[in-house]
Design an enzyme around this catalytic site. Structure first.
Site, mmCIF file in Angstrom:
data_model
loop_
_atom_site.group_PDB
_atom_site.id
_atom_site.type_symbol
_atom_site.label_atom_id
_atom_site.label_comp_id
_atom_site.label_asym_id
_atom_site.label_seq_id
_atom_site.Cartn_x
_atom_site.Cartn_y
_atom_site.Cartn_z
ATOM 1 N N ASN A 7 0.849 -1.182 0.000
ATOM 2 C CA ASN A 7 0.000 0.000 0.000
ATOM 3 C C ASN A 7 0.897 1.248 0.000
ATOM 4 O OD1 ASN A 7 -1.405 2.266 1.129
ATOM 5 N ND2 ASN A 7 -3.082 0.881 1.625
ATOM 6 N N HIS A 10 0.963 6.105 1.847
ATOM 7 C CA HIS A 10 1.801 6.962 2.690
ATOM 8 C C HIS A 10 2.815 7.767 1.893
ATOM 9 C CE1 HIS A 10 0.032 5.748 6.404
ATOM 10 N NE2 HIS A 10 0.122 4.491 6.022
ATOM 11 N N HIS A 43 -5.718 3.544 -1.753
ATOM 12 C CA HIS A 43 -7.042 3.889 -1.240
ATOM 13 C C HIS A 43 -7.371 5.295 -1.734
ATOM 14 C CE1 HIS A 43 -9.757 4.215 2.627
ATOM 15 N NE2 HIS A 43 -10.395 4.526 1.530
ATOM 16 N N ARG A 45 -9.511 8.045 -1.231
ATOM 17 C CA ARG A 45 -10.477 8.461 -0.211
ATOM 18 C C ARG A 45 -11.376 9.560 -0.764
ATOM 19 N NH1 ARG A 45 -8.680 6.552 5.202
ATOM 20 N NH2 ARG A 45 -10.505 7.663 5.955
ATOM 21 N N ARG A 49 -7.268 12.825 0.570
ATOM 22 C CA ARG A 49 -6.201 13.331 1.443
ATOM 23 C C ARG A 49 -4.816 12.814 1.049
ATOM 24 N NH1 ARG A 49 -7.204 10.049 7.053
ATOM 25 N NH2 ARG A 49 -9.294 10.896 6.846
ATOM 26 N N GLU A 70 -8.792 0.435 -3.220
ATOM 27 C CA GLU A 70 -9.688 0.491 -2.054
ATOM 28 C C GLU A 70 -10.555 1.726 -2.167
ATOM 29 O OE1 GLU A 70 -7.579 0.746 1.595
ATOM 30 O OE2 GLU A 70 -6.404 -1.030 1.209
ATOM 31 N N THR A 101 -8.009 3.369 8.205
ATOM 32 C CA THR A 101 -9.269 2.628 8.182
ATOM 33 C C THR A 101 -9.454 1.884 9.507
ATOM 34 O OG1 THR A 101 -8.780 2.301 5.856
ATOM 35 C CG2 THR A 101 -10.650 1.091 6.760
ATOM 36 N N GLU A 151 -10.831 -9.513 2.783
ATOM 37 C CA GLU A 151 -9.564 -9.118 3.397
ATOM 38 C C GLU A 151 -9.839 -8.999 4.890
ATOM 39 O OE1 GLU A 151 -7.385 -5.817 1.742
ATOM 40 O OE2 GLU A 151 -6.202 -5.597 3.576
ATOM 41 N N HIS A 191 -3.653 -4.646 7.729
ATOM 42 C CA HIS A 191 -3.813 -3.552 8.687
ATOM 43 C C HIS A 191 -2.908 -3.756 9.902
ATOM 44 C CE1 HIS A 191 -5.794 0.145 9.926
ATOM 45 N NE2 HIS A 191 -5.426 -0.261 11.119
HETATM 46 N N1 PXP Z 1 -5.632 -3.151 3.807
HETATM 47 C C1 PXP Z 1 -6.614 -2.220 3.892
HETATM 48 C C2 PXP Z 1 -7.970 -2.565 3.374
HETATM 49 C C3 PXP Z 1 -6.354 -0.938 4.437
HETATM 50 O O1 PXP Z 1 -7.333 -0.018 4.477
HETATM 51 C C4 PXP Z 1 -5.051 -0.646 4.886
HETATM 52 C C5 PXP Z 1 -4.765 0.708 5.456
HETATM 53 O O2 PXP Z 1 -4.863 1.670 4.482
HETATM 54 C C6 PXP Z 1 -4.057 -1.628 4.749
HETATM 55 C C7 PXP Z 1 -4.379 -2.872 4.238
HETATM 56 C C8 PXP Z 1 -2.640 -1.367 5.144
HETATM 57 O O3 PXP Z 1 -2.556 -1.089 6.490
HETATM 58 P P1 PXP Z 1 -1.167 -0.609 7.099
HETATM 59 O O4 PXP Z 1 -0.841 0.699 6.460
HETATM 60 O O5 PXP Z 1 -1.461 -0.518 8.551
HETATM 61 O O6 PXP Z 1 -0.158 -1.665 6.749
#
Ligand code: PXP
Length: 237
Positions: A7, A10, A43, A45, A49, A70, A101, A151, A191
């Site tokens: 992901n 960030h 994601h 949003r 953001r 996402e 999330t 997931e 997550h």
């Molecule tokens: N999977 C989903 C569906 C998420 O919303 C997120 C957070 O954006 C992640 C995975 C990744 O989470 P993390 O950034 O805590 O590894």
């Protein structure tokens, strides 16, 4: 060997902090793929953001692996997904004030509404994953509305402070994964997963994909994105 989806939200968060054009998540995606990741997760949003519509368009054109988009379980967002046509859409809960999330999507309590969205995506040939708590009722509801994947939200496992809490959370994830697999859905998890806590989860053979963001991008600040992705890939083996 489970797959790794990285992901890169960030990276976009860092860019948005200055409102300029660096670091570019599109450049990050190239490095992530070269390091051996199996796919990218972003994601989009509602408040934009971090990831922007422009990122999505370019990623869709340039990715060599798989794009998992996402979005909130909302018709306007589904319309965007239909025009982008990612390899997978993951429906997630979304609240404007949250930092990330929080919690899984409530599927059991709003089956008809979510099913309408799943059907729309299926009509365009896009498989759908539902980001849900490792809860057996949610798994059954996801199956009833023909989700292709679930997931499992690993937040409770990742945030557990006591060994006993961690063990019980791990057990919930294992039970949920087994039921989802038995019902014929693909199982992924994500997550709060880190280089320290992911190993124990990999004992759950039904989980075929891990989606990890914050921990990999944080490590990348110190060791570089290539090494950070390779190390996580190695841990999943
Ligand atoms: N999977 C989903 C569906 C998420 O919303 C997120 C957070 O954006 C992640 C995975 C990744 O989470 P993390 O950034 O805590 O590894």
């Amino acid at each position: 060997m489970p797959r790794l989806g990285v992901n890169i939200d960030h990276v976009a968060t860092l860019r948005q902090a200055r409102g300029g054009n660096e670091p570019d998540p599109v450049a990050a995606a190239v490095l992530v793929e070269l390091a051996g990741a199996d796919g990218l997760v972003v994601h989009l949003r509602e408040d934009r953001r971090h990831i922007q519509d422009r990122d999505l368009t370019i990623l869709r054109q340039t990715l060599q692996t798989k794009l998992d988009l996402e979005i909130a379980a909302d018709e306007a967002m589904v319309k965007i997904a239909l025009s982008v046509k990612p390899h997978l859409v993951t429906l997630v809960p979304e609240r404007r004030q949250e930092l990330t999330t929080e919690g899984g999507l409530e599927v059991a309590g709003q089956r008809e509404r979510i099913k309408t969205l799943v059907d729309l995506l299926h009509d365009s040939g896009i498989p759908v994953s539902l980001f849900i708590e490792p809860d057996l009722d949610q798994i059954k509801a996801a199956h009833k509305i023909a989700a292709d994947y679930v997931e499992l939200h690993t937040g409770r496992y990742a945030n557990a402070r006591l060994l006993k809490e961690e063990q019980s959370a791990l057990e919930s994830v294992a039970q949920a994964a087994k039921l989802a697999y038995k019902l014929g859905m693909g199982v992924s998890a994500g997550h709060g997963l880190t280089y320290r806590n992911v190993k124990r989860l990999t004992q759950i053979a039904e989980i075929v994909e891990y989606n990890i963001g914050h921990s990999i991008i944080s490590r990348a600040v110190f060791v570089g994105l290539d090494q950070a992705v390779r190390e996580m890939k190695h841990l999943l083996n």
